[in-house]
Design a protein around this motif. Sequence first.
Motif, PDB file in Angstrom:
ATOM      1  N   PHE A 137     106.724   1.125  43.200  1.00  0.00           N
ATOM      2  CA  PHE A 137     105.363   0.766  43.606  1.00  0.00           C
ATOM      3  C   PHE A 137     105.418  -0.435  44.541  1.00  0.00           C
ATOM      4  CE2 PHE A 137     101.523  -1.780  43.262  1.00  0.00           C
ATOM      5  CZ  PHE A 137     100.536  -0.831  43.476  1.00  0.00           C
ATOM      6  N   VAL A 175     102.701   6.850  45.868  1.00  0.00           N
ATOM      7  CA  VAL A 175     102.777   6.305  44.515  1.00  0.00           C
ATOM      8  C   VAL A 175     101.592   6.794  43.701  1.00  0.00           C
ATOM      9  CG1 VAL A 175     104.060   4.260  45.218  1.00  0.00           C
ATOM     10  CG2 VAL A 175     101.561   4.197  45.210  1.00  0.00           C
ATOM     11  N   TYR A 180     102.015   2.312  39.346  1.00  0.00           N
ATOM     12  CA  TYR A 180     101.232   1.062  39.322  1.00  0.00           C
ATOM     13  C   TYR A 180     101.318   0.399  37.950  1.00  0.00           C
ATOM     14  CZ  TYR A 180      97.002  -1.875  39.387  1.00  0.00           C
ATOM     15  OH  TYR A 180      96.112  -2.925  39.298  1.00  0.00           O
TER      16      TYR A 180
END
Length: 249
Positions: free
Chosen positions: A154, A212, A217
Amino acid sequence: MSMLTNNFDKRAKHYKKYARIQKIAAENLVNILKDSGEKDLKGTLELGAGSGIFTDLIKTNFDYENIFCVDLACNFLKLNRESEKVQCNILKLPFKKQSFSTVLSSSVVQWINNFDELLKEINYVGKNNFRAAFSIFLKGTFYEMDKVSKMTGFGNVLKMKESSYYLENFYKNGFVVDFFYEEKYTHFFDSVRDFLNNHKHTGATIKAKRTVNKGDYNSFIKYYESLFSLKNKIPASYNVGYFVVSKAS
């Protein structure tokens, strides 16, 4: 328009509010110039002037005539209160030879891949015996984010250079380094989300290397917290180099 320029244009209205470390870098560069005896900045070119954080400090702390402000991001320049402004690529400056006595730039040069090319432009527009001063973010900036990004996939961190890269290019292009100082800073945020939000609002972000998802995240937040959290605060590291250079005729 590049993706980077578009990011800055999108965040122009919020930049001054969130650009904490950029303000510190600008203030420190002003103090360095004052300590070196600089008082009069006639004929000044500011590279990557943006919305005017550094511009306003120059006007407050020095005697000056015109400050020519250049930046690639149009919306940034609209917020800059100096009257002489030009939207352009700083690697293709639209000025005549020997136009300026002073060239200044704060928190910009780390975005330039070819510093040698920039120095040739500066050398062209600089008058005989001109001076130049820069604050530049160096390798080690966003150390924590870089480490966690590589672990989780990320985010993406700009590959910044060490101070030796800039010093070598100054010398190679015939500049004398009158002053150099490197300083590390750590800012603390209430959470990883708070840090990411602050970073996003400066516009100083680059596109991720791959698509992503929410899992990436969440993993980023988890590992950032577990590896670097200090007393329930989230650190972000910055490394800034300050350079004052000159070039005799």
